[in-house]
Enzyme design. Structure first.
Site, PDB file in Angstrom:
ATOM      1  CB  SER A  72      37.547  34.138  40.959  1.00 62.22           C
ATOM      2  OG  SER A  72      37.245  35.480  41.117  1.00 62.22           O
ATOM      3  CE  LYS A 127      34.614  32.984  38.294  1.00 56.60           C
ATOM      4  NZ  LYS A 127      34.323  34.369  38.075  1.00 56.60           N
ATOM      5  CG  ASP A 128      34.064  36.227  34.084  1.00 60.31           C
ATOM      6  OD1 ASP A 128      33.467  36.599  34.990  1.00 60.31           O
ATOM      7  OD2 ASP A 128      35.498  36.316  33.982  1.00 60.31           O
ATOM      8  CG  HIS A 175      43.809  34.439  34.240  1.00 58.65           C
ATOM      9  ND1 HIS A 175      43.946  34.798  35.784  1.00 58.65           N
ATOM     10  CD2 HIS A 175      42.863  35.464  33.919  1.00 58.65           C
ATOM     11  CE1 HIS A 175      42.878  35.714  35.905  1.00 58.65           C
ATOM     12  NE2 HIS A 175      42.207  36.127  34.897  1.00 58.65           N
TER      13      HIS A 175
HETATM   14  O1  PAF Z   1      37.538  38.701  32.208  1.00 56.33           O
HETATM   15  C1  PAF Z   1      38.477  40.023  32.384  1.00 56.33           C
HETATM   16  O2  PAF Z   1      39.531  39.756  32.800  1.00 56.33           O
HETATM   17  C2  PAF Z   1      38.120  41.365  31.569  1.00 56.33           C
HETATM   18  O3  PAF Z   1      36.597  41.672  31.733  1.00 56.33           O
HETATM   19  C3  PAF Z   1      38.656  41.522  30.170  1.00 56.33           C
HETATM   20  C4  PAF Z   1      37.909  40.478  29.278  1.00 56.33           C
HETATM   21  C5  PAF Z   1      40.206  41.309  30.347  1.00 56.33           C
HETATM   22  C6  PAF Z   1      38.233  42.948  29.899  1.00 56.33           C
HETATM   23  O4  PAF Z   1      38.915  43.913  30.867  1.00 56.33           O
END
Ligand code: PAF
Length: 269
Positions: A173, A137-138, A25
């Site tokens: 994660s 990652k997502d 993040h």
């Molecule tokens: O990836 C995430 O943490 C969540 O899916 C997001 C994009 C903040 C939406 O709630």
């Protein structure tokens, strides 16, 4: 707040998160800080993207630490809405992306993306970003949100930033917090499988079936109790499955390790 910032001629970068922040993040926040004058980081564990029985109530929450990490990474504003502010009583409106959400994660979690696209639309409307940053990652989430951003005509620069990995290789994660040390080494099976896929492609193998067979063997050899949800080979932007590994093919997988569902992916060419 957003109106005041843009009124001063400043650009806004938004990094939506569900908190429990890790280095992955923070890399998104740093990237946003390079691209915009003011960086807003939202923390909201979004109930509508969890199905009944998923880990909404146990999802790790750590706001106090998060706020400090955000500050140190170049975030200027932390936005922590209450569920009632995002979803007032009698809430009835959802945003849905069609085709891209019917595969991969969408197959196993059919209501998940509807919750993600809805909350991110609301965050866009509240924070009015010029730039947003999401993590690779997502990757399906990023592709779906990029489509939504274009389709709904938001004038937002959409950035997909690389996955940050632990030194041993596994993708950072928030759900890694559920594991003890032994379980963490079992969780490495996703990375090992992806690495073996990448090595096979480097050696000239382009058959998804052959690669998947090897990946399954690697997963089981690393963690005999792992439950493989899917291993898939898709074209990155369209998410269409490929018959042969080619430029732009991404391999993704979802595996359940000690009751925790993990996902990871790697571009193979
Ligand atoms: O990836 C995430 O943490 C969540 O899916 C997001 C994009 C903040 C939406 O709630």
């Amino acid at each position: 707040m957003a109106r005041q910032i843009t009124g001063e001629g400043k650009t806004i970068g938004l990094v939506p998160t569900m908190g429990s922040l890790h280095e992955g993040h923070l890399s998104l926040i740093r990237r946003a800080a390079q691209k915009a004058d003011v960086v807003i980081v939202s923390i909201f564990v979004n109930p509508t993207q969890f199905a009944p029985g998923e880990d909404f109530s146990s999802y790790p929450r750590n706001e106090k630490n998060d706020i400090e990490k955000i500050r140190l990474s170049g975030g200027d504003i932390v936005f922590i809405p209450k569920a009632i502010d995002i979803y007032p009583d009698d809430y009835q409106t959802y945003v849905t992306v069609e085709e891209l959400t019917r595969t991969l994660e969408g197959t196993s979690r059919p209501t998940h993306f509807r919750g993600v696209t809805t909350v991110v639309t609301k965050l866009y409307n509240i924070c009015r970003p010029d730039v947003v940053v999401f993590g690779m990652k997502d990757f399906q989430q990023a592709v779906v949100l990029r489509q939504m951003t274009t389709d709904l005509g938001y004038p937002i620069k959409f950035i997909i930033a690389p996955t940050v990995r632990e030194p041993e290789g596994f993708a950072m994660s928030s759900r890694n917090a559920f594991f003890d040390n032994e379980q963490r080494s079992d969780a490495l099976c996703l990375y090992y499988a992806l690495r073996s896929a990448r090595d096979m492609v480097k050696a000239g193998i382009t058959s998804p079936e052959k690669i998947e067979k090897e990946m399954r063997a690697v997963i089981k050899a690393t963690c005999s109790t792992a439950g493989i949800d899917y291993i898939a080979f898709n074209e990155f932007s369209t998410l269409r499955p490929v018959k042969k590994i080619a430029k732009g093919t991404i391999c993704s997988l979802a595996v359940i390790i000690h009751g925790v569902r993990l996902i990871d992916n790697m571009k193979l060419m």
